[in-house]
Write a protein that holds these residues in place. Structure first.
Motif, mmCIF file in Angstrom:
data_model
loop_
_atom_site.group_PDB
_atom_site.id
_atom_site.type_symbol
_atom_site.label_atom_id
_atom_site.label_comp_id
_atom_site.label_asym_id
_atom_site.label_seq_id
_atom_site.Cartn_x
_atom_site.Cartn_y
_atom_site.Cartn_z
ATOM 1 N N LEU A 104 64.891 -105.387 9.663
ATOM 2 C CA LEU A 104 64.488 -106.679 10.235
ATOM 3 C C LEU A 104 63.404 -107.293 9.361
ATOM 4 C CD1 LEU A 104 64.110 -105.750 14.030
ATOM 5 C CD2 LEU A 104 65.968 -107.090 13.038
ATOM 6 N N THR A 154 68.249 -102.354 16.426
ATOM 7 C CA THR A 154 66.873 -102.059 16.005
ATOM 8 C C THR A 154 65.885 -102.959 16.731
ATOM 9 O OG1 THR A 154 67.650 -101.378 13.813
ATOM 10 C CG2 THR A 154 65.324 -101.938 14.024
ATOM 11 N N LEU A 155 66.222 -104.246 16.832
ATOM 12 C CA LEU A 155 65.354 -105.188 17.522
ATOM 13 C C LEU A 155 65.196 -104.806 18.994
ATOM 14 C CD1 LEU A 155 63.728 -107.804 17.677
ATOM 15 C CD2 LEU A 155 65.878 -109.058 17.960
ATOM 16 N N LEU A 199 71.523 -112.828 13.995
ATOM 17 C CA LEU A 199 70.940 -111.994 12.947
ATOM 18 C C LEU A 199 71.986 -111.635 11.908
ATOM 19 C CD1 LEU A 199 68.792 -109.420 14.984
ATOM 20 C CD2 LEU A 199 67.921 -111.212 13.480
ATOM 21 N N VAL A 236 61.235 -111.829 12.252
ATOM 22 C CA VAL A 236 61.966 -112.286 13.432
ATOM 23 C C VAL A 236 60.980 -112.923 14.414
ATOM 24 C CG1 VAL A 236 63.389 -111.594 15.397
ATOM 25 C CG2 VAL A 236 63.725 -110.522 13.148
ATOM 26 N N GLY A 258 69.340 -108.391 9.101
ATOM 27 C CA GLY A 258 67.954 -108.325 9.547
ATOM 28 C C GLY A 258 67.197 -109.629 9.532
ATOM 29 N N GLY A 303 70.974 -105.574 12.565
ATOM 30 C CA GLY A 303 69.625 -105.312 13.079
ATOM 31 C C GLY A 303 69.466 -105.543 14.570
ATOM 32 N N LYS A 304 70.572 -105.811 15.273
ATOM 33 C CA LYS A 304 70.482 -106.112 16.704
ATOM 34 C C LYS A 304 69.908 -104.937 17.501
ATOM 35 C CE LYS A 304 74.856 -106.889 17.389
ATOM 36 N NZ LYS A 304 75.334 -106.376 16.089
ATOM 37 N N VAL A 340 57.937 -112.680 20.413
ATOM 38 C CA VAL A 340 58.102 -111.887 19.194
ATOM 39 C C VAL A 340 57.625 -112.723 18.014
ATOM 40 C CG1 VAL A 340 59.787 -110.802 17.664
ATOM 41 C CG2 VAL A 340 60.008 -110.537 20.137
ATOM 42 N N SER A 372 57.464 -101.452 15.320
ATOM 43 C CA SER A 372 57.746 -102.385 14.225
ATOM 44 C C SER A 372 56.829 -102.078 13.049
ATOM 45 C CB SER A 372 57.544 -103.829 14.692
ATOM 46 O OG SER A 372 56.197 -104.046 15.078
ATOM 47 N N LYS A 394 61.008 -104.471 10.436
ATOM 48 C CA LYS A 394 61.132 -103.016 10.519
ATOM 49 C C LYS A 394 61.698 -102.492 9.217
ATOM 50 C CE LYS A 394 61.119 -98.875 12.206
ATOM 51 N NZ LYS A 394 59.840 -98.170 12.417
#
Length: 461
Positions: free
Chosen positions: A61, A86-87, A237, A64, A240, A83-84, A9, A97, A14
């Motif tokens: 986010l 979402t990731l 996180l 990251v 974000g 944001g967990k 990553v 993203s 995001k």
């Protein structure tokens, strides 16, 4: 990307558009359409500015970065809204993203929101086929594994009922059973194991440890003890933004420190000045806390779910365990016990073939499969090993004070083997022979509490 990397990553972000009123979204769409159609640059720019003013940006986010290698487990921790999820959705391909790049090598199987990927009107069996195909299997491959998936889920006749009638625990059983049989290279698990019962959670933990021999896991949880136990590394996180990325223990400790300080403020440092003369006063007395606690709602009541011979077991069957009991001092079986009481744990087994140097043992595990305590009979007679003939029965009794257990469910693994501590052959091994359910507890830190026998308190002046 390196052949050893399964996820890379890079600078992932995001951004979501936020609207104060529902009709702002429509107005923004109209301005954007007019801006695209307008031939005059000046007016086109003005319309674009009006469209942008209808919403505000929320970055879930920002920047990251991390890598996950084959055979590793990465824990992702953070408070709600960090944001967990979402990731994870970006990694699973259900969200794109806004910035950055995600590279994934291998098949990903995800267990995200409860019931995601299921049609509530379909039966469990029909959802197995649908979910399996969503995860990359053909219908023929799902049919080939169907019996194993149903056996793993262990929801009985409900497999042919609509999943809208399922409890949350049954949802998790079915969803986990599917991802456990799709030959994934990467598992993504978001708080799912917090829902299942003790038997199923232990089964999942055994599967995950075996899966790590060839696969990789992304594990999201608020439970830092679970992250420390399962993961080698962790990513923290907050709003974000990555706050820390490193070993699971170090990152979890930093996260907990920040959490406590957000509630009570930064810890103040206290400096004690040395004095010229010090006098020690020693007070020694028996700890009276246990008696006091046992008269309050903090008494450590532990319910005992009796031994079930039909649970999963393995071994050569040269010996078979037929009785497991937690008893009081008079060897009377208990249905519940209070933390701090003296108990006797008794395991009985029949010998079906001649055995040299039999060993009987047990250990207690928490819901994550962490071993809390246990023992076996090997050192009782290791200097004079026994030879037991077929047709005999063997009994092991372990006498100890019951530790004070945190609230939750625990399982007891029992086994009979032959050989030594270092090298032995399992004859009968039962992973979840007995379940303990701690209903209340005075223990607030650590994995278990220890009943104190004596406390010394000293004052120096």
């Amino acid at each position: 990307m390196s052949s050893n990397l399964v996820i890379k990553v890079t600078n992932v972000g995001k951004c979501f558009q936020m609207y104060d009123k529902p009709n702002d979204r429509l107005i923004q769409g109209l301005y954007s359409l007019l801006a695209r159609l307008c031939p005059v640059l000046k007016f086109r720019l003005k319309l674009s500015q009006l469209a942008a003013a209808c919403s505000r940006q929320h970055w879930a986010l920002r920047d990251v970065n991390f890598e996950l290698k084959k055979g590793e487990t990465l824990g992702i921790i953070g408070r709600n809204g960090s944001g967990k999820s979402t990731l994870l959705q970006i990694l699973c391909g259900t969200l794109n993203s806004t910035t950055g790049d995600v590279q994934i090598q291998g098949r990903v199987a995800a267990l995200l929101e409860l019931g995601s990927g299921f049609n509530p009107e379909y039966s469990g069996r029909e959802n197995i086929f649908m979910n399996g195909q969503l995860l990359g299997l053909s219908r023929a491959e799902v049919a080939q594994r169907l019996d194993d998936i149903i056996a793993f889920a262990d929801i009985g006749e409900f497999i042919d009922q609509p999943v809208k009638t399922y409890s949350s625990g049954m949802y998790v059983r079915l969803a986990f059973a599917v991802i456990a049989h799709v030959d994934a290279d990467i598992l993504v698990i978001d708080e799912a194991l917090a829902v299942g019962d003790a038997f199923f959670t232990q089964k999942c933990m055994r599967f995950l440890r075996k899966f790590l021999e060839n696969g990789s896991i992304l594990f999201v949880s608020h439970d830092t003890a679970a992250v420390k136990n399962i993961c080698q590394a962790a990513l923290w996180l907050e709003k974000g933004v990555v706050q820390a990325h490193g070993s699971a223990k170090e990152v979890s400790d930093l996260y907990l420190q920040a959490f406590y300080e957000s509630i009570q403020g930064p810890a103040a440092r206290v400096q004690i000045e040395p004095t010229a003369k010090r006098t020690a006063i020693s007070v020694e007395r028996k700890d009276g806390r246990l008696a006091w606690l046992n008269n309050t709602n903090l008494r450590n009541d532990i319910k005992i779910i009796e031994f079930n011979q039909d649970v999963s077991r393995f071994g050569t069957k040269e010996a078979e365990i037929f009785s497991v009991e937690l008893c009081d001092e008079t060897n009377t079986p208990l249905t519940w016990v209070v933390g701090g009481e003296e108990v006797t744990f008794i395991i009985r087994a029949n010998i079906t073939q001649d055995i040299f140097s039999p060993i009987i043992g047990f250990y207690v595990k928490d819901r994550l499969g962490q071993i809390l305590f246990g023992d076996n009979t090997y050192f009782t007679y290791h200097d004079a090993p026994l030879n037991v003939r077929a047709g005999s029965a063997i009994v092991a009794e372990f006498h100890f004070l019951m530790p004070i257990l945190l609230k939750g469910e625990y399982s007891i693994c029992v086994a009979v083997a032959s050989g030594s501590n270092e090298e032995h052959i399992p004859l009968d091994w039962i992973n979840d022979a007995m379940i303990l359910r701690s209903e209340s507890s005075s223990a607030v830190t650590g994995l278990v509490g220890i009943p104190m026998r004596k406390i010394e308190f000293k004052i120096t002046e």
